[in-house]
Design an enzyme around this catalytic site. Structure first.
Site, PDB file in Angstrom:
ATOM      1  N   HIS A 485       1.032  -1.356  -0.027  1.00 23.52           N
ATOM      2  CA  HIS A 485      -0.017  -0.052   0.029  1.00 23.52           C
ATOM      3  C   HIS A 485       0.951   1.178  -0.041  1.00 23.52           C
ATOM      4  O   HIS A 485       0.782   2.244  -0.792  1.00 23.52           O
ATOM      5  CB  HIS A 485      -0.985  -0.063   1.389  1.00 23.52           C
ATOM      6  CG  HIS A 485      -1.728   1.146   1.533  1.00 23.52           C
ATOM      7  ND1 HIS A 485      -3.057   1.189   0.977  1.00 23.52           N
ATOM      8  CD2 HIS A 485      -1.603   2.494   2.053  1.00 23.52           C
ATOM      9  CE1 HIS A 485      -3.810   2.386   1.369  1.00 23.52           C
ATOM     10  NE2 HIS A 485      -2.373   3.129   1.800  1.00 23.52           N
ATOM     11  N   GLU A 486       2.040   1.397   0.878  1.00 24.41           N
ATOM     12  CA  GLU A 486       2.725   2.721   1.082  1.00 24.41           C
ATOM     13  C   GLU A 486       3.766   2.697  -0.180  1.00 24.41           C
ATOM     14  O   GLU A 486       3.811   3.650  -0.661  1.00 24.41           O
ATOM     15  CB  GLU A 486       3.367   2.627   2.366  1.00 24.41           C
ATOM     16  CG  GLU A 486       2.806   2.629   3.581  1.00 24.41           C
ATOM     17  CD  GLU A 486       1.745   3.677   3.654  1.00 24.41           C
ATOM     18  OE1 GLU A 486       1.842   4.713   2.956  1.00 24.41           O
ATOM     19  OE2 GLU A 486       0.511   3.495   4.104  1.00 24.41           O
ATOM     20  N   HIS A 489       1.541   4.466  -2.757  1.00 23.14           N
ATOM     21  CA  HIS A 489       1.732   6.035  -2.758  1.00 23.14           C
ATOM     22  C   HIS A 489       3.452   6.344  -3.040  1.00 23.14           C
ATOM     23  O   HIS A 489       3.426   7.413  -3.756  1.00 23.14           O
ATOM     24  CB  HIS A 489       1.721   6.343  -1.230  1.00 23.14           C
ATOM     25  CG  HIS A 489       0.296   6.314  -0.628  1.00 23.14           C
ATOM     26  ND1 HIS A 489      -0.654   7.151  -1.263  1.00 23.14           N
ATOM     27  CD2 HIS A 489      -0.297   5.693   0.488  1.00 23.14           C
ATOM     28  CE1 HIS A 489      -1.866   6.786  -0.665  1.00 23.14           C
ATOM     29  NE2 HIS A 489      -1.431   6.212   0.499  1.00 23.14           N
ATOM     30  N   HIS A 492       3.407   6.982  -6.536  1.00 18.31           N
ATOM     31  CA  HIS A 492       2.707   8.152  -7.102  1.00 18.31           C
ATOM     32  C   HIS A 492       3.604   9.250  -6.902  1.00 18.31           C
ATOM     33  O   HIS A 492       3.448  10.104  -7.928  1.00 18.31           O
ATOM     34  CB  HIS A 492       1.538   8.478  -6.079  1.00 18.31           C
ATOM     35  CG  HIS A 492       0.317   9.077  -6.564  1.00 18.31           C
ATOM     36  ND1 HIS A 492      -0.810   9.515  -5.710  1.00 18.31           N
ATOM     37  CD2 HIS A 492       0.206   9.670  -7.840  1.00 18.31           C
ATOM     38  CE1 HIS A 492      -1.561  10.294  -6.731  1.00 18.31           C
ATOM     39  NE2 HIS A 492      -0.929  10.331  -7.748  1.00 18.31           N
TER      40      HIS A 492
END
Length: 700
Positions: A485-486, A489, A492
């Site tokens: 998940h991180e 990010h 991104h």
């Protein structure tokens, strides 16, 4: 708890001579331009902020007082170029206060937060500056698409900050911003103090009953880090307390640990957050009214993909009903287990995880301690890198000779397939008392091209329990999902491909920002990825096929519970910010209880984040009236991954190219609805989300 971090240069240097201030240097000659952590001490930050703020005020005054006709270049682009030194000081400082803080940094944080808020208010409430931005004529200048987006976002920011208000209202808005910064800092520091001060010693075999070897080792390592007075301790680090609640057969100790975990921030004394929450809620409501909105929730969601609190609440209700129905079935199954074992008690919240694990073993023949040996931290890191390589052609090379704020931090140079640089990625994976709880992504430097081809420096911060020296750290599947998940990010931020800093990386709508992170989690659950990377930490053998099948078959297990504990927190967040309860002296505990009663919250499940420790919404405005965004983005990510399934290849190059162009690399170049439609060809429905969570039948 107290813990020393002997290998943390910034902390060690805090008590030594300050020396020359590294922030006086125009450019850092360190590898990748990283902050020279070994030379930075807390006493450098006060003068650095003072100088950087003065520089930025001078730059802004020159823009506002420019006698020339306002243009995009001399007004908007000039604002984008301003404040570079302030950005550098602030990014370094706030990354440290989150990841490796100390009392000196905390004292500065309490002082600087309100100053920065007042500084920001002075800019966004400057009438002359607002007049210039209002006069920029995009059509007359024939501005490009990106420039028009930047201009539009600046105008939106100024309006939402109060630029159109009268002088008295502007002054009050500025006062509120300053006070909110102070309260948010106090909330965070109180929470860290509560988390750091609690340890539960485990004395002897009776206290260790039921704990598997990996958890005993982690508890022993935690005890050693805290001075070695006890053989084993449980702290409030999620990677310790959650497995303890799963495996411990000592119901009394589970209750004690769970009580401490769920009552952070409301223990009375100096670290109690309840009065802080009441004031924050009241100030947010007042600010929203000054700006012409019915509530803070209406203000916050006016500039989001959802568009209104009603739309967000509709989604939460759509998920709540089937989740509550599923959770009721799960509760009945767990209660039956209690009775089958001869337990003469009603299932409680501190029992749920323990009996859910037993039910998972019974239904899926799956034991978390059987999975962890195949999920070493190193293996999961490599799985996340390999996924990015196969999707986007990225390469990761670990680099050793770079400055670090703690010895646990690792660094990788990231390049494209052709060798061109992308940026630097830092990983800070282990829990310590100088780090706030949770997991997050941040940036020491964001990508842009306005002042040169600036490559990003992105950091992922986790709180995994560190294995004893010489042993590999093993992750639960939930831990592995958190890492993916991180890292979503992080991608991104790393893949951002924009000109203007305002649009860079994760600077997108709050209910769109979780799409890249939650979408990335999907690849962890794919057999193709697990077969390659889930390997036994001792033998190197891949996870047996039958174990992999059992793991994947259990993906929707306990999803009623998981959805309820999340959605309850999101509903409380929205309900608080739709109300004006804080203005009459909010009793947040009573408010929370009444709101949960109205939605028929199952008594055996607690909110994932109760208000006194709900840092997402009270440490700052980022997720305030916005915690719903995880489920909103999950509607997007479930539908988005279907694009790869429909292509017949979870690494389909054409689909991945669209994903990189319109989502991971696009920053805030487009309205989120336009961005998603450009990738997918249409907007999503909730069907794939309900299917993903195993709630589709319960919704029927």
């Amino acid at each position: 708890m107290t813990i020393e971090t002997p290998h943390a240069p910034a902390l060690k240097a805090a008590h030594g001579a300050a020396g020359a201030n590294p922030f006086d240097e125009a450019v850092w000659s360190t590898p990748h331009g990283l902050p020279p952590f070994e030379r930075i001490v807390p006493t450098h930050f006060g003068p650095a902020f003072t100088k950087a703020l003065a520089e930025h005020r001078h730059e802004i005054a020159a823009i506002a007082g420019d006698g020339r006709l306002p243009t995009f270049e001399n007004t908007v682009a000039a604002m984008e170029r301003a404040g570079q030194n302030l950005d550098r000081v602030a990014s370094t400082f706030f990354n440290l206060t989150g990841s490796n803080t100390n009392p000196d940094l905390q004292a500065i944080e309490r002082e600087i937060g309100p100053k920065l808020a007042r500084h920001g208010s002075a800019i966004y409430l400057d009438s002359a500056l607002w007049a210039r931005i209002s006069q920029v004529d995009a059509d007359a200048e024939n501005l490009g698409t990106e420039e028009r987006r930047v201009l539009d976002r600046y105008r939106t920011r100024f309006r939402r900050a109060g630029a159109d208000l009268g002088q008295e209202a502007k002054e009050r808005v500025a006062e509120i911003a300053s006070r909110m910064a102070e309260l948010g800092t106090r909330f965070s520091q109180n929470l860290l103090a509560d988390e750091s001060s609690f340890t539960m010693p485990l004395e002897g075999e009776d206290d260790l009953a039921g704990l598997p070897p990996f958890l005993r080792e982690a508890a022993a390592e935690a005890a050693e880090e805290r001075g070695g007075k006890h053989g084993h301790v449980i702290t409030l680090s999620r990677s310790l307390i959650e497995p303890f609640l799963v495996f411990s057969t000592r119901r009394d100790l589970r209750e004690r640990a769970y009580e401490a975990w769920t009552r952070r921030g409301e223990g009375g004394g100096d670290t109690d957050n309840r009065t802080i929450i009441a004031e924050i809620v009241a100030l947010r409501a007042e600010r929203a009214r000054l700006l012409g909105y019915d509530s803070f929730a209406h203000f916050k969601l006016d500039d989001t993909m959802a568009g209104s609190p009603e739309a967000a609440m509709d989604l939460l209700r759509e998920v709540w009903a089937p989740a509550r129905q599923r959770a009721g079935k799960e509760r009945d199954q767990l209660q039956a287990l209690v009775q089958a074992e001869g337990g003469n008690f009603a299932l409680q919240a501190h029992d749920w995880r323990h009996y859910a694990e037993k039910l998972r073993r019974a239904e899926h023949d799956l034991d978390e301690s059987e999975i962890k040996p195949y999920l070493s931290l190193e293996g999961v890191i490599q799985a996340s890198f390999d996924t990015a390589s196969r999707l986007f052609g990225l390469r990761f090379e670990e680099v050793g000779d770079v400055p670090r704020y703690h010895s646990d931090v690792r660094a990788w140079a990231v390049t494209n397939a052709d060798g061109s640089p992308v940026g630097l990625f830092l990983g800070d994976y282990f829990a310590r008392s100088s780090k706030r709880s949770g997991a997050w992504m941040s940036a020491f430097r964001s990508q842009e091209r306005l002042v040169g081809d600036i490559k990003p420096i992105i950091v992922n911060v986790m709180n995994f329990a560190k294995a004893p020296r010489g042993e590999p750290t093993l992750l639960s599947f939930d831990d592995a999902r958190t890492l993916f998940h991180e890292f979503g990010h992080a991608l991104h931020g790393l893949l951002s491909d924009v000109t203007y800093p305002l649009l860079s990386g994760t600077a997108v709508s709050g209910d769109f920002v979780e799409l890249p992170s939650q979408l990335y989690e999907h690849w962890l659950e794919q057999p193709e990825v697990l077969r390659r990377h889930a390997r036994h930490y001792r033998t190197g053998e891949p996870m047996p096929e039958e174990l992999l099948n059992r793991l994947l078959a259990a993906r929707t297990f306990n999803q009623g519970f998981a959805t309820i504990e999340y959605a309850a927190s999101a509903i409380i967040d929205m309900t608080l910010h739709l109300s004006s309860a804080g203005e009459s002296g909010l009793d947040v505990i009573a408010f929370e209880a009444n709101a949960l009663r109205r939605i028929a919250m199952p008594a055996e499940i607690s909110m994932r984040h109760r208000a006194p420790h709900f840092a997402h919404i009270f440490s700052g405005d980022g997720y305030a009236a916005g915690y719903y965004s995880y489920i909103w983005s999950e509607v997007l990510d479930a539908d988005a991954f279907d694009a790869f399934r429909e292509a017949g290849d979870i690494f389909d190059p054409e689909t991945a190219a669209r994903l990189r162009r319109f989502v991971y690399g696009a920053g805030n170049l487009r309205d989120p609805r336009e961005a998603y439609t450009a990738f997918r060809g249409r907007l999503p429905s909730t069907g794939p989300l309900l299917k993903k969570r195993g709630l589709a039948q319960d919704a029927a």
